[in-house]
Design a protein around this motif. Structure first.
Motif, PDB file in Angstrom:
ATOM      1  N   MET A  12       0.834  -1.211   0.000  1.00  0.00           N
ATOM      2  CA  MET A  12       0.000   0.000   0.000  1.00  0.00           C
ATOM      3  C   MET A  12       0.862   1.251   0.000  1.00  0.00           C
ATOM      4  N   ALA A  16       0.892   4.128  -2.767  1.00  0.00           N
ATOM      5  CA  ALA A  16       0.615   5.533  -2.440  1.00  0.00           C
ATOM      6  C   ALA A  16       1.736   6.419  -2.954  1.00  0.00           C
ATOM      7  N   ILE A  29      -4.428   7.919 -10.550  1.00  0.00           N
ATOM      8  CA  ILE A  29      -5.754   7.459 -10.115  1.00  0.00           C
ATOM      9  C   ILE A  29      -5.781   5.939 -10.029  1.00  0.00           C
ATOM     10  N   VAL A  32      -3.984   4.794  -6.880  1.00  0.00           N
ATOM     11  CA  VAL A  32      -4.717   4.975  -5.625  1.00  0.00           C
ATOM     12  C   VAL A  32      -5.858   3.959  -5.551  1.00  0.00           C
ATOM     13  N   GLY A  36      -6.550   1.231  -2.550  1.00  0.00           N
ATOM     14  CA  GLY A  36      -7.836   0.963  -1.919  1.00  0.00           C
ATOM     15  C   GLY A  36      -8.197  -0.515  -1.930  1.00  0.00           C
ATOM     16  N   LEU A  39      -6.231  -2.271   0.598  1.00  0.00           N
ATOM     17  CA  LEU A  39      -6.790  -2.016   1.927  1.00  0.00           C
ATOM     18  C   LEU A  39      -7.957  -2.963   2.182  1.00  0.00           C
ATOM     19  N   VAL A  42      -6.525  -6.176   3.212  1.00  0.00           N
ATOM     20  CA  VAL A  42      -6.026  -6.087   4.599  1.00  0.00           C
ATOM     21  C   VAL A  42      -7.191  -6.221   5.575  1.00  0.00           C
ATOM     22  N   PHE A  43      -8.329  -5.586   5.249  1.00  0.00           N
ATOM     23  CA  PHE A  43      -9.504  -5.699   6.113  1.00  0.00           C
ATOM     24  C   PHE A  43      -9.934  -7.153   6.241  1.00  0.00           C
ATOM     25  N   GLN A  55     -15.464  -1.368   1.413  1.00  0.00           N
ATOM     26  CA  GLN A  55     -14.303  -0.716   0.817  1.00  0.00           C
ATOM     27  C   GLN A  55     -14.253  -1.001  -0.684  1.00  0.00           C
ATOM     28  N   VAL A  58     -17.026   1.141  -2.371  1.00  0.00           N
ATOM     29  CA  VAL A  58     -16.675   2.560  -2.342  1.00  0.00           C
ATOM     30  C   VAL A  58     -15.505   2.837  -3.282  1.00  0.00           C
ATOM     31  N   GLU A  59     -14.564   1.884  -3.351  1.00  0.00           N
ATOM     32  CA  GLU A  59     -13.382   2.096  -4.189  1.00  0.00           C
ATOM     33  C   GLU A  59     -13.764   2.161  -5.656  1.00  0.00           C
ATOM     34  N   THR A  62     -15.248   5.487  -6.219  1.00  0.00           N
ATOM     35  CA  THR A  62     -14.179   6.489  -6.180  1.00  0.00           C
ATOM     36  C   THR A  62     -13.446   6.559  -7.514  1.00  0.00           C
TER      37      THR A  62
END
Lengths: 190, 115
Positions: A12, A16, A29, A32, A36, A39, A42-43, A55, A58-59, A62
């Motif tokens: 990550m 980033a 873009i 990123v 996401g 992530l 990872v969750f 996530q 939403v990703e 996004t």
């Protein structure tokens, strides 16, 4: 288990860095988006499947929003060369924050031992023990969201509604045209 | 170790916010900060060899109670993720409007053209 999480967070960090350093907006873009989705994985490893699903969803939105915003517009390159003073100020701020964070790190609880292990009567412990009897929800996260802390969720919906209304009112064209038209009429009269 | 990595992620996002001149890059840096903070909060509730806070039918409830991760940070981060999406939509809308007005994403140009 925790080695996997370390590897994923390192990826990550790389993503980033690429997202921030690369000069092209499209690559930025996509990077990123990769951060996401990592992530989200990872969750999953942190035993949070609800968060992983949210996530992911939403990703995707996004990515669509950012691409829609910049896809046709951004072929220009914006140079990021700051003055010496601004670079020095940035370096100082980051250094101070890093030192602050490093001094905080020593006081954090050991990884893998949540607060509910040490204090039995925290809200989390009560939710875990009595969630099924009090709410009838097998998933304690949704029990917390929709029952124990339903007012938080109401506030979340309010904030989301306000943000969407703000975005729509910034983007809509109807009102702007009307006001511009009335300005022109005023000029004609005078 | 993991907390330090998480903190590095937040610092990278902050570095981006402070140094980039492109509004879309600034939005992306804010997203990175957001990811770091969410990750940090969920890490706080993690238990070694934990199981998700979902009661399975026919499972041993006392054993589950001892192994389940903390549900409260997860619920609040779930709220925060959704709010982050709304705020992102607002930022993107403002960014599009600024591009239409000034013809650029560069914040320095916007300052020069003002007034």
């Amino acid at each position: 288990m925790s080695e996997t999480i370390v590897v994923l967070i390192s990826l990550m960090i790389i993503g980033a860095l690429v997202a921030i350093e690369t000069p092209r907006l499209l690559y930025s873009i996509i990077s990123v988006g990769a951060v996401g989705f990592l992530l989200s994985i990872v969750f999953l490893f942190l035993s949070a499947p609800d968060l992983a699903i949210t996530q992911m969803a939403v990703e995707v939105i996004t990515l669509v929003l950012l691409l829609q915003c910049t896809g046709g517009l951004a072929s220009e390159q914006v140079s990021d060369q700051g003055s010496l003073f601004s670079r020095a100020a940035t370096g100082t701020i980051l250094l101070v924050l890093a030192l602050f964070g490093a001094s905080m790190l020593a006081d954090f609880p050991e990884f893998g031992r949540p607060v509910i292990d040490r204090f039995a009567d925290t809200p989390s412990g009560i939710y875990l023990r009595e969630g099924l009897q009090q709410t009838g929800a097998a998933n304690i996260v949704t029990a917390v969201l929709l029952d124990f802390r339903a007012y938080d969720t109401l506030g979340e919906a309010t904030v989301l509604f306000c943000a969407v209304m703000g975005a729509l009112s910034v983007l809509r064209r109807q009102g702007r045209r009307q006001s511009e038209g009335s300005d022109q009429e005023g000029e004609e009269v005078t | 170790m993991i907390y330090a990595l998480c903190f590095i992620l937040i610092l990278i996002g902050l570095y981006g916010v402070l140094t980039r001149r492109n509004t879309v890059k600034i939005i992306i840096s804010l997203l990175v900060i957001e990811y770091g903070v969410h990750l940090f909060l969920v890490l706080q509730g993690y238990r070694r060899d934990g199981v998700p806070p979902i009661i399975e039918p026919g499972g041993e409830e006392a054993l589950w109670l001892q192994r389940s991760v903390d549900p409260l940070p997860q619920a609040l981060v779930l709220t925060s993720i959704v709010i982050g999406l709304g705020v992102l939509a607002l930022m993107v809308a403002l960014s599009i409007r600024l591009y239409e007005r000034f013809g650029t994403f560069d914040i320095r140009e916007m300052r020069k053209l003002r007034g």
